[in-house]
Write an enzyme that holds these catalytic residues in place. Structure first.
Site, PDB file in Angstrom:
ATOM      1  N   TYR A 125      -0.602  -0.637 -12.761  1.00  0.00           N
ATOM      2  CA  TYR A 125      -1.098  -0.823 -11.514  1.00  0.00           C
ATOM      3  C   TYR A 125      -1.542  -2.291 -11.333  1.00  0.00           C
ATOM      4  O   TYR A 125      -1.689  -2.946 -10.131  1.00  0.00           O
ATOM      5  CB  TYR A 125      -2.390  -0.092 -11.080  1.00  0.00           C
ATOM      6  CG  TYR A 125      -1.959   1.351 -11.117  1.00  0.00           C
ATOM      7  CD1 TYR A 125      -1.204   1.902  -9.914  1.00  0.00           C
ATOM      8  CD2 TYR A 125      -2.050   2.388 -12.029  1.00  0.00           C
ATOM      9  CE1 TYR A 125      -0.805   3.302 -10.014  1.00  0.00           C
ATOM     10  CE2 TYR A 125      -1.619   3.592 -11.971  1.00  0.00           C
ATOM     11  CZ  TYR A 125      -0.837   4.055 -10.662  1.00  0.00           C
ATOM     12  OH  TYR A 125      -0.507   5.355 -10.724  1.00  0.00           O
ATOM     13  N   TYR A 178     -10.452  11.234 -11.556  1.00  0.00           N
ATOM     14  CA  TYR A 178      -9.867  12.120 -10.264  1.00  0.00           C
ATOM     15  C   TYR A 178      -8.325  11.509  -9.960  1.00  0.00           C
ATOM     16  O   TYR A 178      -7.691  10.665 -10.583  1.00  0.00           O
ATOM     17  CB  TYR A 178     -10.860  11.401  -9.069  1.00  0.00           C
ATOM     18  CG  TYR A 178     -10.618  10.130  -8.949  1.00  0.00           C
ATOM     19  CD1 TYR A 178      -9.868   9.482  -7.967  1.00  0.00           C
ATOM     20  CD2 TYR A 178     -11.654   9.193  -9.420  1.00  0.00           C
ATOM     21  CE1 TYR A 178      -9.638   7.936  -7.806  1.00  0.00           C
ATOM     22  CE2 TYR A 178     -11.627   7.678  -9.363  1.00  0.00           C
ATOM     23  CZ  TYR A 178     -10.565   7.028  -8.345  1.00  0.00           C
ATOM     24  OH  TYR A 178     -10.786   5.797  -8.180  1.00  0.00           O
TER      25      TYR A 178
HETATM   26  C1  LIG Z   1       4.325   5.508 -13.207  1.00  0.00           C
HETATM   27  C2  LIG Z   1       5.353   6.136 -12.344  1.00  0.00           C
HETATM   28  C3  LIG Z   1       4.935   6.699 -11.377  1.00  0.00           C
HETATM   29  C4  LIG Z   1       6.017   4.947 -12.220  1.00  0.00           C
HETATM   30  O1  LIG Z   1       7.322   5.229 -11.142  1.00  0.00           O
HETATM   31  P1  LIG Z   1       8.484   4.446 -11.011  1.00  0.00           P
HETATM   32  O2  LIG Z   1       9.151   4.778  -9.564  1.00  0.00           O
HETATM   33  O3  LIG Z   1       9.224   4.684 -12.129  1.00  0.00           O
HETATM   34  O4  LIG Z   1       8.038   2.899 -10.975  1.00  0.00           O
HETATM   35  P2  LIG Z   1       8.619   1.620 -10.162  1.00  0.00           P
HETATM   36  O5  LIG Z   1       9.981   1.963 -10.570  1.00  0.00           O
HETATM   37  O6  LIG Z   1       8.410   1.538  -8.736  1.00  0.00           O
HETATM   38  O7  LIG Z   1       8.226   0.518 -10.860  1.00  0.00           O
HETATM   39  C5  LIG Z   1       7.726  -0.577 -10.286  1.00  0.00           C
HETATM   40  C6  LIG Z   1       7.078  -1.575 -11.296  1.00  0.00           C
HETATM   41  O8  LIG Z   1       6.261  -1.124 -12.225  1.00  0.00           O
HETATM   42  C7  LIG Z   1       6.817  -1.094 -13.473  1.00  0.00           C
HETATM   43  N1  LIG Z   1       6.308   0.182 -14.104  1.00  0.00           N
HETATM   44  C8  LIG Z   1       6.403   1.533 -13.744  1.00  0.00           C
HETATM   45  N2  LIG Z   1       5.959   2.236 -14.665  1.00  0.00           N
HETATM   46  C9  LIG Z   1       5.486   1.608 -15.624  1.00  0.00           C
HETATM   47  C10 LIG Z   1       4.684   2.007 -16.820  1.00  0.00           C
HETATM   48  N3  LIG Z   1       4.492   3.608 -17.025  1.00  0.00           N
HETATM   49  N4  LIG Z   1       4.291   1.061 -17.419  1.00  0.00           N
HETATM   50  C11 LIG Z   1       4.491  -0.153 -17.324  1.00  0.00           C
HETATM   51  N5  LIG Z   1       5.198  -0.565 -16.291  1.00  0.00           N
HETATM   52  C12 LIG Z   1       5.686   0.468 -15.227  1.00  0.00           C
HETATM   53  C13 LIG Z   1       8.245  -1.097 -13.486  1.00  0.00           C
HETATM   54  O9  LIG Z   1       8.862  -1.571 -14.470  1.00  0.00           O
HETATM   55  C14 LIG Z   1       8.325  -2.140 -12.085  1.00  0.00           C
HETATM   56  O10 LIG Z   1       8.186  -3.190 -12.466  1.00  0.00           O
HETATM   57  P3  LIG Z   1       8.545  -4.544 -11.931  1.00  0.00           P
HETATM   58  O11 LIG Z   1       8.502  -4.328 -10.528  1.00  0.00           O
HETATM   59  O12 LIG Z   1       8.028  -5.717 -12.282  1.00  0.00           O
HETATM   60  O13 LIG Z   1      10.010  -4.305 -11.936  1.00  0.00           O
HETATM   61  C15 LIG Z   1       6.239   6.897 -13.235  1.00  0.00           C
HETATM   62  O14 LIG Z   1       6.637   6.461 -14.406  1.00  0.00           O
HETATM   63  C16 LIG Z   1       5.413   8.359 -13.700  1.00  0.00           C
HETATM   64  O15 LIG Z   1       5.543   9.364 -12.944  1.00  0.00           O
HETATM   65  N6  LIG Z   1       4.988   8.510 -14.843  1.00  0.00           N
HETATM   66  C17 LIG Z   1       4.307   9.619 -15.378  1.00  0.00           C
HETATM   67  C18 LIG Z   1       3.063  10.217 -14.636  1.00  0.00           C
HETATM   68  C19 LIG Z   1       2.165   8.939 -14.554  1.00  0.00           C
HETATM   69  O16 LIG Z   1       1.816   8.429 -15.413  1.00  0.00           O
HETATM   70  N7  LIG Z   1       1.616   8.608 -13.372  1.00  0.00           N
HETATM   71  C20 LIG Z   1       0.508   7.485 -13.085  1.00  0.00           C
HETATM   72  C21 LIG Z   1      -0.724   8.152 -12.889  1.00  0.00           C
HETATM   73  S1  LIG Z   1      -2.084   7.161 -12.747  1.00  0.00           S
END
Ligand SMILES: CC(C)(COP(=O)(O)OP(=O)(O)OC[C@H]1O[C@@H](n2cnc3c(N)ncnc32)[C@H](O)[C@@H]1OP(=O)(O)O)[C@@H](O)C(=O)NCCC(=O)NCCS
Length: 435
Positions: A153, A435
């Protein structure tokens, strides 16, 4: 719910978010509060995203009954074989965040998932940016969340602002040296604890920067008073009552047996609420003096627990720390003006924002009254801090010193010590749950 929370709950989705996802062949929509089948499918996506198994009817009903307050966003891929289950989920609601000297409305975010089949196509980026624009446009000074992973984030302007400590205490080594609490400890039923907890928590959270009002459904999860909580019967509840008869403390715990040595079992303190110092001492002493217990564990504690000063052997406590409450300023003047500053001073901030929501130059005049003005350029003769919105968000609760962030190369300040004195808070920020 405040009027702002109400308006946000049913606000239209950001037009740029819609069109960006449409360009990828995806559809974004709100799951309406009374749509039971839609909520069930949305919950399926959340469970799958967080690596949980299939939800059953008990889970679905309990979730549906307690989460109408959440603005639930789904991203749908209508070309998939099971198009009713969203490929991404996102929830948010209006919360109240405690800051030094007060509280501030905040947009709380949770249930963020993107299906592994659709990851890294920018879906989270689009949804997060769109929802933050909506929250900022309606007037939330801040957004907040707790995270599964630290690396996600920061790019969206969030930073950890309250850390959490996990304690593992070797009870036989620790030895209580804290005060004797004058009140009494009694067992109460989970239902009675559930009844008492909200008012007690409201007394405590407003003076503890980093805490928020408990989201709907969470109390029943803690106390095992909703049907989807597993092993609810293993939870026990004690209350602390002052000599005047006031319930000033409550704690929920469960036990794990040590099968090799029954007299060395572990008590996990699931939640300890103490509105007074006496309740704090009374409840912790209770846990550190239980028979048959060798270890006490507790999580989401402050980095600065008085408990550390209430045991004879401080190395009896193994403490690990973690980033926990993340903050993202959306409106710099409103966020900075929401807290109290204990010194009188004027500082200017040149803020950059990767999403372009909160960037600008601002002058904070702190003292008895707090004023924050957006200006065209930093005034001469006023110390200037150049930083990104994430670093400003990390500073807001006083959880990290600007001196530390300057040494880390995370901000550039003319006079970091002066800014540090301004942002210092007498209470270490804490968030006592997820949360
Ligand atoms: C985290 C999650 C929501 C990311 O969704 P996503 O659609 O793949 O993310 P995006 O493609 O929009 O990525 C946006 C940016 O964040 C980065 N990013 C996404 N997930 C990341 C992660 N887990 N760790 C590090 N960087 C991450 C991407 O590389 C990308 O970077 P860039 O803009 O510099 O190229 C997804 O991987 C997920 O559902 N994970 C499992 C559940 C979870 O952990 N949710 C978060 C709860 S707090």
């Amino acid at each position: 719910m405040t009027e702002l929370d109400d308006t946000f709950h049913s606000a239209a989705l950001d037009a740029d978010l819609r069109s960006a996802l449409e360009a990828q062949g995806l559809r974004v929509g709100r799951v309406s509060d009374d749509d039971r089948p839609g909520t069930d499918r949305w919950l399926d996506a959340v469970a799958r995203g967080f690596l949980d198994g299939e939800r059953n009817d008990t889970h679905r009903q309990a979730f549906f009954d307690r989460t109408a307050y959440r603005r639930k966003i789904g991203v749908f891929d209508d070309s998939g074989p099971d198009a009713a289950v969203p490929v991404a989920s996102f929830a948010s609601w209006g919360a109240e965040l405690s800051v030094p000297g007060g509280t501030v409305p905040a947009c709380a975010i949770s249930s963020v998932t993107v299906a592994p089949t659709h990851r890294r196509r920018g879906i989270l980026r689009q949804v997060m940016a769109g929802e933050l624009r909506t929250a900022a446009g309606l007037g939330y000074p801040l957004a907040i969340l707790t995270v599964s992973e630290s690396g996600i984030y920061g790019r969206f302007g969030f930073a950890p602002a309250a850390h959490a400590a996990h304690w593992k205490i070797d009870v036989r080594r620790a030895r209580w040296t804290g005060p004797d609490a004058p009140g009494r400890i009694d067992f109460v039923t989970r239902e009675e604890g559930r009844r008492l907890a909200p008012a007690l928590h409201d007394r405590i959270r407003v003076t503890s920067p980093g805490e928020i009002d408990m989201p709907g459904g969470h109390w029943d999860r803690f106390y095992g008073t909703r049907p989807d909580v597993e092993k609810a019967e293993e939870r026990r509840v004690v209350q602390y009552r002052s000599p005047e008869g006031e319930v000033d403390g409550l704690a929920i715990y469960s036990i794990s047996h040590n099968h090799d040595d029954f007299a060395a079992s572990t008590v996990e303190v699931i939640q300890l609420l103490a509105a007074t110092d006496a309740a704090y001492a009374g409840l912790w002493r209770f846990f550190l003096s239980m028979d048959l217990i060798g270890t006490v564990t507790a999580g989401e504690l402050s980095l600065d627990e008085p408990l550390w000063w209430m045991i004879a052997d401080q190395r009896a406590a193994t403490i690990t720390t973690r980033d926990h409450q993340y903050l993202r300023i959306l409106d710099v003047p409103a966020a900075l003006a929401a807290r109290r500053y204990d010194v009188t001073d004027t500082v200017a901030f040149e803020v950059t924002d990767p999403l372009g929501i909160a960037s600008g130059v601002f002058v904070l005049s702190a003292g008895e009254d707090v004023g924050v003005d957006a200006v065209a350029e930093a005034p001469v003769g006023v110390p200037l801090v150049r930083l990104s919105v994430a670093e400003l968000s990390a500073l807001l609760l006083g959880g990290v010193s600007p001196v530390t962030l300057a040494k880390a190369g995370r901000l550039d300040a003319d006079e970091p010590d002066r800014v540090a004195r301004l942002f210092a808070s007498t209470t270490t920020p804490r968030l006592s749950f997820w949360y």
